[in-house]
Design a protein around this motif. Structure first.
Motif, PDB file in Angstrom:
ATOM      1  N   GLN A 154      -5.744   9.180  -0.031  1.00  0.00           N
ATOM      2  CA  GLN A 154      -6.594   9.336  -1.207  1.00  0.00           C
ATOM      3  C   GLN A 154      -7.695  10.360  -1.000  1.00  0.00           C
ATOM      4  O   GLN A 154      -8.032  11.118  -1.912  1.00  0.00           O
ATOM      5  CB  GLN A 154      -7.201   7.973  -1.578  1.00  0.00           C
TER       6      GLN A 154
ATOM      7  N   MET B 145      -9.456  -0.963  -6.469  1.00  0.00           N
ATOM      8  CA  MET B 145      -9.869  -1.463  -5.156  1.00  0.00           C
ATOM      9  C   MET B 145     -11.034  -0.609  -4.660  1.00  0.00           C
ATOM     10  O   MET B 145     -10.975   0.622  -4.720  1.00  0.00           O
ATOM     11  CB  MET B 145      -8.729  -1.407  -4.148  1.00  0.00           C
TER      12      MET B 145
ATOM     13  N   CYS C 115     -13.829  -0.096  -1.442  1.00  0.00           N
ATOM     14  CA  CYS C 115     -14.380  -0.341  -0.112  1.00  0.00           C
ATOM     15  C   CYS C 115     -15.778   0.260  -0.085  1.00  0.00           C
ATOM     16  O   CYS C 115     -15.962   1.409  -0.508  1.00  0.00           O
ATOM     17  CB  CYS C 115     -13.497   0.321   0.941  1.00  0.00           C
TER      18      CYS C 115
ATOM     19  N   GLY D 296      -4.830   4.308  -1.461  1.00  0.00           N
ATOM     20  CA  GLY D 296      -5.622   3.708  -0.396  1.00  0.00           C
ATOM     21  C   GLY D 296      -5.807   4.695   0.746  1.00  0.00           C
ATOM     22  O   GLY D 296      -5.457   5.875   0.642  1.00  0.00           O
TER      23      GLY D 296
ATOM     24  N   VAL E  13       0.874  -1.169   0.000  1.00  0.00           N
ATOM     25  CA  VAL E  13       0.000   0.000   0.000  1.00  0.00           C
ATOM     26  C   VAL E  13       0.914   1.222   0.000  1.00  0.00           C
ATOM     27  O   VAL E  13       1.549   1.548   1.000  1.00  0.00           O
ATOM     28  CB  VAL E  13      -0.932   0.012   1.221  1.00  0.00           C
TER      29      VAL E  13
ATOM     30  N   SER F 238     -12.235   4.115  -3.987  1.00  0.00           N
ATOM     31  CA  SER F 238     -13.362   4.231  -3.059  1.00  0.00           C
ATOM     32  C   SER F 238     -13.737   5.692  -2.853  1.00  0.00           C
ATOM     33  O   SER F 238     -12.873   6.554  -2.713  1.00  0.00           O
ATOM     34  CB  SER F 238     -13.009   3.603  -1.711  1.00  0.00           C
TER      35      SER F 238
ATOM     36  N   THR G  88      -0.540  -1.100  -4.346  1.00  0.00           N
ATOM     37  CA  THR G  88      -1.899  -0.585  -4.231  1.00  0.00           C
ATOM     38  C   THR G  88      -1.771   0.887  -3.891  1.00  0.00           C
ATOM     39  O   THR G  88      -1.270   1.247  -2.820  1.00  0.00           O
ATOM     40  CB  THR G  88      -2.681  -1.331  -3.145  1.00  0.00           C
TER      41      THR G  88
ATOM     42  N   GLY H 212      -6.833   2.466  -5.707  1.00  0.00           N
ATOM     43  CA  GLY H 212      -7.970   2.677  -4.817  1.00  0.00           C
ATOM     44  C   GLY H 212      -8.873   3.760  -5.362  1.00  0.00           C
ATOM     45  O   GLY H 212      -8.417   4.878  -5.630  1.00  0.00           O
TER      46      GLY H 212
ATOM     47  N   GLN I  33     -12.355  -4.442  -0.679  1.00  0.00           N
ATOM     48  CA  GLN I  33     -11.710  -4.147   0.596  1.00  0.00           C
ATOM     49  C   GLN I  33     -12.716  -4.303   1.730  1.00  0.00           C
ATOM     50  O   GLN I  33     -13.736  -3.611   1.778  1.00  0.00           O
ATOM     51  CB  GLN I  33     -11.132  -2.734   0.593  1.00  0.00           C
TER      52      GLN I  33
END
Length: 309
Positions: A55, A107, A109, A50, A15, A84, A47, A82, A139
């Motif tokens: 982010q 990714m 979440c 995140g 990450v 999200s 990744t 990421g 996630q």
């Protein structure tokens, strides 16, 4: 398609931190040195963007700029972005733009406000209606999202949306969740673990495929995974234990992210350890303390707080 592209998603996927200048501007040039640092210490992929990659402090345009630079210097390594967001529109925009730039997967979440299993199914139905066959990491991080997903519900998601090829498992206790997920899903998806790697040996023993964590000594994360894969759990535990004091010290929420970035500055991976505001600012004493902990992983060292600025 999604499972095919993520079926070999094993080992360390760091990450990554997002580099900033002291004034909070993006430091895109440091992405090059940061990426080389991660890959040189065993990362098979990154990744980016995140939670610990800050982010939420970036605009959509900045997120795509960061993703593009990481992709440019990936040198064959996997890049998961990421995306999200509380805004479905922003999630879709960043996901599409990142994939256009050459990302391997996104990714996601689930956002706060989802209260029932059916709410969650409808949410992901809306997501995948828009991003279509984009390979996706799901996630599971209820401490951050407030959304709890049971293993049977996660099986429903995987059954309904084959784009989901990896689960990043961060629910606690993670070890029992991994066991239940393997019972529900077998090896239909990969399971990577977060929580900064705090429980990595036990998670690997329960069937996790590798860490997706941001600890400032990624060679520990990759080394523990590789030793487990080679059938030497005792050596894996010894390597893990050597790093445990610093690992524990980093596990302090947002302040821990500041610590992690300072460690990597001291190790030459970042030009500047600043977080974008709002965020903690480390003192001279904090930085000396961090240097002491790094030194103690190889030698005994006496820390005198009275000598700090």
């Amino acid at each position: 398609m999604a499972r095919s592209s993520l079926k070999d998603c094993t080992g360390l996927h760091v990450v990554a931190q997002t580099p900033f200048h002291a004034d909070g501007a993006l430091d895109l040039d440091s992405i090059d040195t940061l990426s080389a640092f991660y890959y040189g210490h065993g990362a098979r992929g990154l990744t980016i963007l995140g939670v610990s990659g800050e982010q939420a402090k970036l605009t959509a345009d900045e997120a795509v700029q960061v993703a593009s630079r990481f992709i440019q210097v990936a040198d064959g390594h996997r890049i998961i972005v990421g995306v999200s967001s509380a805004s479905l529109a922003q999630l879709v925009t960043v996901a599409r733009d990142a994939m256009t730039e050459g990302a391997d997967a996104v990714m996601i979440c689930p956002p706060r406000g989802i209260q029932t299993d059916e709410d969650l199914m409808r949410y992901f139905d809306a997501v995948f209606a828009r991003i279509e066959d984009t390979p996706t990491v799901l996630q599971d991080f209820p401490v951050h999202s407030g959304v709890r997903m049971s293993p049977p519900l996660m099986r429903r998601l995987v059954d309904a949306f084959p784009q989901i090829g990896v689960i990043k498992e961060e629910d606690l206790p993670s070890v029992t969740k991994i066991t239940r997920l393997r019972d529900e899903l077998g090896h239909r998806v990969r399971i990577l673990t977060g929580n900064n790697g705090l429980y990595l040996p036990q998670e690997l023993a329960r069937g996790a495929d590798g860490p997706m964590a941001g600890f400032s000594f990624p060679e520990m994360l990759s080394g523990v995974h590789d030793l487990f894969a080679a059938g030497d759990p005792s050596a894996a535990h010894d390597l893990f234990d050597r790093h445990l004091p610093l690992l524990r010290y980093e596990a302090q929420g947002e302040w821990g992210i500041a610590i992690r970035k300072e460690v990597m500055r001291q190790r030459g991976a970042l030009n500047c350890s600043a977080m974008r505001m709002p965020g903690p600012v480390l003192s001279a004493l904090d930085k000396r303390e961090i240097a002491t902990m790094i030194d103690r992983m190889t030698t005994d060292f006496h820390f005198d707080p009275g000598s700090a600025d």
